[in-house]
Design a protein around this motif. Structure first.
Motif, PDB file in Angstrom:
ATOM      1  N   CYS A 285      -6.968  -1.125   2.116  1.00  0.00           N
ATOM      2  CA  CYS A 285      -6.756  -0.633   3.492  1.00  0.00           C
ATOM      3  C   CYS A 285      -6.860   0.884   3.571  1.00  0.00           C
ATOM      4  O   CYS A 285      -7.434   1.437   4.509  1.00  0.00           O
ATOM      5  CB  CYS A 285      -5.405  -1.107   4.031  1.00  0.00           C
ATOM      6  SG  CYS A 285      -4.034  -0.815   2.906  1.00  0.00           S
ATOM      7  N   CYS A 286      -6.294   1.575   2.582  1.00  0.00           N
ATOM      8  CA  CYS A 286      -6.255   3.053   2.629  1.00  0.00           C
ATOM      9  C   CYS A 286      -6.878   3.690   1.391  1.00  0.00           C
ATOM     10  O   CYS A 286      -6.802   4.903   1.230  1.00  0.00           O
ATOM     11  CB  CYS A 286      -4.815   3.540   2.761  1.00  0.00           C
ATOM     12  SG  CYS A 286      -3.969   2.943   4.219  1.00  0.00           S
TER      13      CYS A 286
ATOM     14  N   CYS B  60       0.287   3.010   3.716  1.00  0.00           N
ATOM     15  CA  CYS B  60       0.656   2.458   5.034  1.00  0.00           C
ATOM     16  C   CYS B  60       1.661   1.309   4.944  1.00  0.00           C
ATOM     17  O   CYS B  60       2.133   0.828   5.971  1.00  0.00           O
ATOM     18  CB  CYS B  60      -0.599   2.000   5.787  1.00  0.00           C
ATOM     19  SG  CYS B  60      -1.284   0.459   5.141  1.00  0.00           S
TER      20      CYS B  60
ATOM     21  N   CYS C 181       0.866  -1.175   0.000  1.00  0.00           N
ATOM     22  CA  CYS C 181       0.000   0.000   0.000  1.00  0.00           C
ATOM     23  C   CYS C 181       0.909   1.233   0.000  1.00  0.00           C
ATOM     24  O   CYS C 181       1.829   1.326   0.817  1.00  0.00           O
ATOM     25  CB  CYS C 181      -0.886  -0.003   1.241  1.00  0.00           C
ATOM     26  SG  CYS C 181      -1.725   1.571   1.520  1.00  0.00           S
TER      27      CYS C 181
HETATM   28 ZN   LIG Z   1      -2.845   1.041   3.541  1.00  0.00          ZN
END
Ligand SMILES: [Zn+2]
Ligand SMILES: Cc1ncc(COP(=O)(O)O)c(C=O)c1O
Length: 387
Positions: free
Chosen positions: A34-35, A19, A16
């Motif tokens: 996730c982001c 992160c 990612c």
């Molecule tokens: Zn992430």
């Protein structure tokens, strides 16, 4: 000794871009859920020798060790990349820069730098067993995807604004892709793509929403370094829409530092150029936020009309880390730029390439670029496609 292209790809995993969470490179991936940010391919623990490049073909697969395709039989190539790097002597003298280079991407297969991203992305799609790809595009990426899908035997659907050039619409159909026209801009095409992808299972090739167009585009950075004898310019000026080339070049410079291919640790200041008719990234750079009432309008440089780029955060990171900047140019600046380069240097630039040149003139005027500096502008496409 093994040559670079014989070397198995050194790609190890994806992360990612926000992160660092790890994603599996052996499965189909889109973006980091996730982001809600792009995924970056990582190459762990490999050190290909740049001396072996002399034995490699003159196209982007010369950097195969730093590309994500594991099995060479999956490579779908039309000999993209290794495009000319012209020194514009007369223009350098006129605007008092030490050396102005123009990386001419207009001579790529299908006439734009989109060939780089789509050669690698369609090769990887083949490797992962994808049978149908769909793309929202201002035009050039659709033309490129259609050509590579034709060669790969993958079904292609292209969603494009009605206002895109007739020649590009014909090109897409000549390659056997399905063309869908939309009354709107690329973000409107993107919404329809999501809908069709959900209904049909087609793989969405939207800019930065799949990881591998970036890997193809980054080869621009490898080539700029190699063609300038591993000494990067002080400034690179890039006409920016979704930002794949900008982010890709910056990724390439970091990788080349890691594998010790560069002669100096000094990296270029990166410049984003957009048009008055659609400049969300310049607004972000200058004001720290977008004008919420901002309405995009048509530009002759239609590749730059990307009102809501997915990779906005990654682009801002490049500008920040490189101490770069952003410049807005007008439609008139672009038209004048095309004529000026044509008449002095014998080269016809795409409107996007001419926008980069117009950006250079503004930065010289402001003394942001100084007379001892070496600058590279990227002409991202062929003038001949805009009719
Ligand atoms: Zn992430
Ligand atoms: C000729 C040309 N230049 C520049 C761009 C912008 O490229 P990116 O999305 O990588 O910023 C495009 C995208 O459509 C294009 O076709």
């Amino acid at each position: 000794m093994k040559t670079v292209s014989e070397t198995i790809s050194g790609a190890s995993h994806l992360t990612c871009s926000n992160c660092g969470k790890i994603y599996n490179i052996h499965q189909q991936q889109t973006y980091a859920s996730c982001c809600n940010q792009p995924l970056f391919t990582q190459y762990n623990g490999i050190h290909p020798a740049k001396e072996n490049l002399v034995n490699q073909p003159n196209h982007l697969w010369r950097y195969a060790a730093m590309l994500p395709v594991f099995d060479a039989t999956n490579r779908i190539s039309l000999e993209e990349g290794f495009t000319p790097m012209h020194t514009l002597h007369k223009i350098s003298a006129k605007y008092a820069v030490n050396r102005l280079c123009l990386k001419d991407e207009g001579v790529n297969p299908t006439g734009s730098f989109k060939a780089r991203g789509l050669s690698v992305a369609i090769s990887k799609a083949k490797e992962l067993g994808i049978e149908h790809c769909i793309i929202p595009t201002a035009g050039n990426a659709g033309g490129a995807m259609s050509a590579y899908c034709a060669k790969a035997g993958i079904q292609a659907t292209v969603v494009m604004p009605k206002s895109s050039a007739m020649l590009i619409k014909e090109e897409v159909q000549m390659f056997g892709a399905k063309l869908i026209e939309v009354n709107g801009f690329i973000h409107d095409c993107g919404k329809l793509v999501q809908q069709i992808a959900a209904e049909t299972g087609a793989f969405d090739m939207s800019t930065m929403k799949e990881p591998y167009r970036l890997e193809g585009k980054k080869t621009l950075g490898y080539e700029i370094a190699e063609q300038l004898n591993w000494q990067l310019p002080d400034v690179i000026i890039y006409p920016t829409g979704g930002g794949t080339g900008l982010i890709g070049m910056w990724k390439a410079f970091a990788e080349m530092q890691q594998i010790q291919w560069l002669n100096s640790s000094k990296k270029p200041r990166m410049v984003i150029v957009q048009t008055e008719n659609c400049n969300p990234m310049i607004q972000m750079i200058e004001k720290g936020k977008k004008n919420e009432s901002f309405q995009p309008s048509y530009s002759i440089a239609n590749g730059l009309v990307v009102p809501t780029p997915f990779a906005e955060k990654s682009m801002l990171r490049v500008i920040h880390e490189s101490k770069g900047t952003g410049v807005t140019v007008s439609e008139n600046d672009i038209q004048q730029g095309i004529r000026e380069i044509a008449r002095t240097e014998g080269l016809l630039l795409s409107p996007e390439g001419a926008a980069a040149f117009a950006g250079l003139k503004k930065l010289v005027e402001k003394n942001w670029i100084e007379s001892q500096e070496n600058v590279c502008i990227v002409n991202t496409g062929s003038w001949y496609k805009y009719h």
